[in-house]
Design an enzyme around this catalytic site. Structure first.
Site, mmCIF file in Angstrom:
data_model
loop_
_atom_site.group_PDB
_atom_site.id
_atom_site.type_symbol
_atom_site.label_atom_id
_atom_site.label_comp_id
_atom_site.label_asym_id
_atom_site.label_seq_id
_atom_site.Cartn_x
_atom_site.Cartn_y
_atom_site.Cartn_z
ATOM 1 N N SER A 22 0.867 -1.177 0.000
ATOM 2 C CA SER A 22 0.000 0.000 0.000
ATOM 3 C C SER A 22 0.908 1.232 0.000
ATOM 4 O O SER A 22 2.081 1.142 0.393
ATOM 5 C CB SER A 22 -0.938 -0.013 1.218
ATOM 6 O OG SER A 22 -0.229 -0.272 2.402
ATOM 7 N N GLU A 24 1.187 5.543 0.832
ATOM 8 C CA GLU A 24 0.578 6.682 1.544
ATOM 9 C C GLU A 24 0.983 7.999 0.868
ATOM 10 O O GLU A 24 2.142 8.186 0.495
ATOM 11 C CB GLU A 24 1.050 6.658 3.003
ATOM 12 C CG GLU A 24 0.410 7.731 3.855
ATOM 13 C CD GLU A 24 0.736 7.542 5.332
ATOM 14 O OE1 GLU A 24 0.546 6.428 5.867
ATOM 15 O OE2 GLU A 24 1.193 8.519 5.946
ATOM 16 N N TYR A 56 -4.357 13.125 6.856
ATOM 17 C CA TYR A 56 -5.306 14.124 7.332
ATOM 18 C C TYR A 56 -4.490 15.131 8.114
ATOM 19 O O TYR A 56 -3.826 14.770 9.095
ATOM 20 C CB TYR A 56 -6.279 13.391 8.252
ATOM 21 C CG TYR A 56 -7.560 14.098 8.590
ATOM 22 C CD1 TYR A 56 -8.603 14.170 7.678
ATOM 23 C CD2 TYR A 56 -7.756 14.638 9.862
ATOM 24 C CE1 TYR A 56 -9.806 14.765 8.016
ATOM 25 C CE2 TYR A 56 -8.962 15.229 10.212
ATOM 26 C CZ TYR A 56 -9.979 15.289 9.276
ATOM 27 O OH TYR A 56 -11.176 15.866 9.613
ATOM 28 N N ASP A 116 -2.057 14.610 16.842
ATOM 29 C CA ASP A 116 -1.215 15.289 17.833
ATOM 30 C C ASP A 116 -1.698 16.711 18.042
ATOM 31 O O ASP A 116 -2.290 17.309 17.148
ATOM 32 C CB ASP A 116 0.235 15.333 17.327
ATOM 33 C CG ASP A 116 0.858 13.954 17.351
ATOM 34 O OD1 ASP A 116 0.700 13.263 18.371
ATOM 35 O OD2 ASP A 116 1.475 13.572 16.343
ATOM 36 N N LYS A 175 -7.284 -0.970 20.277
ATOM 37 C CA LYS A 175 -7.658 -0.456 18.960
ATOM 38 C C LYS A 175 -8.134 -1.607 18.060
ATOM 39 O O LYS A 175 -9.106 -1.469 17.329
ATOM 40 C CB LYS A 175 -6.476 0.271 18.312
ATOM 41 C CG LYS A 175 -6.102 1.538 19.067
ATOM 42 C CD LYS A 175 -5.174 2.457 18.281
ATOM 43 C CE LYS A 175 -3.718 2.123 18.355
ATOM 44 N NZ LYS A 175 -2.844 3.185 17.812
ATOM 45 N N GLN A 222 15.331 16.030 5.683
ATOM 46 C CA GLN A 222 13.884 16.112 5.906
ATOM 47 C C GLN A 222 13.379 14.913 6.721
ATOM 48 O O GLN A 222 12.611 15.072 7.672
ATOM 49 C CB GLN A 222 13.170 16.158 4.546
ATOM 50 C CG GLN A 222 11.681 16.435 4.693
ATOM 51 C CD GLN A 222 10.942 16.322 3.354
ATOM 52 O OE1 GLN A 222 11.293 15.507 2.504
ATOM 53 N NE2 GLN A 222 9.917 17.135 3.186
ATOM 54 N N PHE A 226 11.428 14.706 10.321
ATOM 55 C CA PHE A 226 10.146 13.998 10.522
ATOM 56 C C PHE A 226 10.279 12.967 11.639
ATOM 57 O O PHE A 226 9.401 12.810 12.480
ATOM 58 C CB PHE A 226 9.719 13.246 9.259
ATOM 59 C CG PHE A 226 9.212 14.119 8.147
ATOM 60 C CD1 PHE A 226 8.957 15.469 8.340
ATOM 61 C CD2 PHE A 226 8.972 13.577 6.885
ATOM 62 C CE1 PHE A 226 8.486 16.269 7.300
ATOM 63 C CE2 PHE A 226 8.493 14.366 5.848
ATOM 64 C CZ PHE A 226 8.259 15.710 6.052
ATOM 65 N N HIS A 276 3.811 -1.097 3.688
ATOM 66 C CA HIS A 276 3.143 0.185 3.458
ATOM 67 C C HIS A 276 4.251 1.211 3.220
ATOM 68 O O HIS A 276 5.149 1.357 4.058
ATOM 69 C CB HIS A 276 2.317 0.565 4.701
ATOM 70 C CG HIS A 276 1.541 1.833 4.596
ATOM 71 N ND1 HIS A 276 0.339 1.935 3.936
ATOM 72 C CD2 HIS A 276 1.782 3.081 5.087
ATOM 73 C CE1 HIS A 276 -0.134 3.175 4.028
ATOM 74 N NE2 HIS A 276 0.726 3.888 4.729
HETATM 75 P P1 FAD Z 1 -3.408 6.396 20.226
HETATM 76 O O1 FAD Z 1 -3.424 4.993 19.755
HETATM 77 O O2 FAD Z 1 -4.658 6.948 20.794
HETATM 78 O O3 FAD Z 1 -2.238 6.476 21.299
HETATM 79 C C1 FAD Z 1 -1.544 7.669 21.601
HETATM 80 C C2 FAD Z 1 -0.854 7.524 22.973
HETATM 81 O O4 FAD Z 1 -1.824 7.600 23.995
HETATM 82 C C3 FAD Z 1 -0.131 6.193 23.179
HETATM 83 O O5 FAD Z 1 1.051 6.434 23.887
HETATM 84 C C4 FAD Z 1 -1.110 5.393 23.991
HETATM 85 O O6 FAD Z 1 -0.461 4.411 24.759
HETATM 86 C C5 FAD Z 1 -1.751 6.471 24.849
HETATM 87 N N1 FAD Z 1 -3.120 6.118 25.217
HETATM 88 C C6 FAD Z 1 -4.172 5.868 24.385
HETATM 89 N N2 FAD Z 1 -5.271 5.571 25.086
HETATM 90 C C7 FAD Z 1 -4.928 5.650 26.403
HETATM 91 C C8 FAD Z 1 -5.644 5.471 27.617
HETATM 92 N N3 FAD Z 1 -6.939 5.152 27.638
HETATM 93 N N4 FAD Z 1 -4.947 5.613 28.764
HETATM 94 C C9 FAD Z 1 -3.659 5.926 28.768
HETATM 95 N N5 FAD Z 1 -2.925 6.131 27.635
HETATM 96 C C10 FAD Z 1 -3.557 5.983 26.477
HETATM 97 N N6 FAD Z 1 -1.262 12.094 12.269
HETATM 98 C C11 FAD Z 1 -2.064 13.001 11.645
HETATM 99 O O7 FAD Z 1 -2.332 14.088 12.190
HETATM 100 N N7 FAD Z 1 -2.606 12.741 10.404
HETATM 101 C C12 FAD Z 1 -2.375 11.573 9.756
HETATM 102 O O8 FAD Z 1 -2.883 11.366 8.650
HETATM 103 C C13 FAD Z 1 -1.526 10.605 10.374
HETATM 104 N N8 FAD Z 1 -1.254 9.414 9.766
HETATM 105 C C14 FAD Z 1 -0.472 8.478 10.405
HETATM 106 C C15 FAD Z 1 -0.222 7.237 9.777
HETATM 107 C C16 FAD Z 1 0.549 6.265 10.400
HETATM 108 C C17 FAD Z 1 0.792 4.936 9.711
HETATM 109 C C18 FAD Z 1 1.124 6.538 11.678
HETATM 110 C C19 FAD Z 1 1.989 5.497 12.346
HETATM 111 C C20 FAD Z 1 0.901 7.750 12.304
HETATM 112 C C21 FAD Z 1 0.098 8.740 11.695
HETATM 113 N N9 FAD Z 1 -0.173 9.974 12.300
HETATM 114 C C22 FAD Z 1 -0.977 10.902 11.665
HETATM 115 C C23 FAD Z 1 0.465 10.328 13.579
HETATM 116 C C24 FAD Z 1 -0.400 10.031 14.813
HETATM 117 O O9 FAD Z 1 -1.543 10.860 14.828
HETATM 118 C C25 FAD Z 1 0.467 10.275 16.060
HETATM 119 O O10 FAD Z 1 1.497 9.339 16.118
HETATM 120 C C26 FAD Z 1 -0.232 10.392 17.403
HETATM 121 O O11 FAD Z 1 0.714 10.837 18.378
HETATM 122 C C27 FAD Z 1 -0.818 9.104 17.984
HETATM 123 O O12 FAD Z 1 -1.831 8.638 17.252
HETATM 124 P P2 FAD Z 1 -2.430 7.150 17.574
HETATM 125 O O13 FAD Z 1 -3.557 6.957 16.665
HETATM 126 O O14 FAD Z 1 -1.357 6.143 17.586
HETATM 127 O O15 FAD Z 1 -2.945 7.384 19.078
#
Ligand code: FAD
Length: 299
Positions: A22, A24, A56, A116, A175, A222, A226, A276
């Site tokens: 895939s 991105e 996004y 974030d 998740k 770059q 990142f 990916h």
């Molecule tokens: P989560 O899975 O919610 O976790 C984040 C943190 O919170 C973890 O440390 C977890 O352990 C902790 N946590 C979660 N739930 C709890 C709870 N109930 N209690 C205590 N701790 C908890 N960002 C963008 O803005 N746009 C994008 O399009 C984008 N695409 C991405 C694509 C990929 C493949 C990856 C790997 C990352 C991408 N990101 C993107 C970045 C992502 O948004 C960040 O890494 C962000 O910091 C965490 O997102 P997550 O979905 O992993 O969060």
């Protein structure tokens, strides 16, 4: 010594296990960038990726563009496209509205993320007062709206806000249990980190595919920046390989393809069959890596 006969990377197409790839992209901001985006999409689509995805922007800043790109990719190339979605700065109702918009546009795949704060991953995340709390909460919300194919993020070096591995694995499990079909990893440059992560996930009872996110190094400067912003580390050996190459584009490109080729062939030899690629809307390295994996346009 590795026996050449058993190295998957050197097998011919009919000997190799079936591979899934895939790609991105990010939504382009200007007309010139959009031209490049489409050029890349058209070059990579004939490789028949399982899907391509469009990111996004922080705080939903690319909401319309993400939707437009994802809908157009599917219509234009027939390739399935996934829309990324985050919970930053939006209420549940607003995020649900975006999900319904995706559904109405015929989009069936979502990459569900927490996102974030605008200051970056180093700062604590405060959910919108009426918003989804984290990615697991978002996955559950998307599931309530429709039968989407959902991918979530995984972190071979641990998410910077996970205090320990147990928390990291609990979060990934939540998740998947909420309805995600697979995880896609953050970029990583030491395959050992990914392989240990897989072992940890399997030991925690997570059976869903954890697809390695491969970041080809178009520009070491770059990508290092990142990586620093996302909590991925740059090993010393990698920095050494690119040292002094900022003004040597041809050598930089050769080193970049060698590094990425080494990474994917090693993973292939470890039995990895799904990849990916973070393309940054560029095709050459992604095309080269697909070829190295034995995939050619239209075959
Ligand atoms: P989560 O899975 O919610 O976790 C984040 C943190 O919170 C973890 O440390 C977890 O352990 C902790 N946590 C979660 N739930 C709890 C709870 N109930 N209690 C205590 N701790 C908890 N960002 C963008 O803005 N746009 C994008 O399009 C984008 N695409 C991405 C694509 C990929 C493949 C990856 C790997 C990352 C991408 N990101 C993107 C970045 C992502 O948004 C960040 O890494 C962000 O910091 C965490 O997102 P997550 O979905 O992993 O969060």
């Amino acid at each position: 010594m590795i026996d050449d006969n058993v190295r998957a990377s050197r097998q011919t197409a009919d000997q190799r296990p079936e591979l899934q790839i895939s790609f991105e992209f990010f939504p382009p901001k200007t007309d010139v960038m959009e031209e490049k985006f489409w050029d890349t999409v058209h070059k990579l689509a004939p490789l028949k990726p399982r899907f391509v995805s469009v990111t996004y922007g922080a705080g939903g800043t690319t909401r319309e563009r993400t939707l437009r790109m994802v809908s157009s990719i599917k219509a234009d190339t027939g390739v399935d496209a996934a829309a990324h979605l985050t919970c930053v700065g939006a209420s549940r109702d607003e995020v649900d509205g975006v999900v319904r918009g995706y559904r109405a546009a015929g989009i069936s795949r979502i990459v569900a993320l927490r996102g974030d704060p605008p200051e970056g991953v180093g700062k604590p995340f405060t959910p919108h007062p009426d918003g989804y709390q984290n990615a697991a909460d978002l996955v559950a919300g998307i599931r309530r709206i429709g039968d989407f194919d959902i991918s979530v993020a995984a972190y071979p070096e641990k998410h910077p806000q996970s205090p320990d591995w147990a928390t990291e694995m609990d979060n990934l499990k939540r998740k998947i249990d909420a309805g995600a079909s697979r995880a896609i990893t953050q970029m990583f440059f030491s395959n050992g980190d990914y392989l240990r992560y897989l072992d940890r996930a399997r030991a925690a009872g997570i059976t869903a595919p954890i697809v390695p996110g491969i970041q080809p190094i178009h520009s070491f400067k770059q990508i290092s920046s990142f990586a620093a912003r996302s909590g991925a580390s740059i090993p010393g050996w990698l920095a050494e390989r690119f040292e002094g190459l900022d003004d040597e584009p041809e050598t930089h490109a050769l080193v970049a393809s060698a590094v990425a080729a080494e990474q994917v062939t090693e993973l292939l030899d470890e039995g990895v069959t799904e990849f990916h690629f973070f393309t940054l809307n560029r095709s050459p390295l992604a095309l080269a890596l697909a070829r190295i994996l034995g995939l050619r346009p239209g075959v």
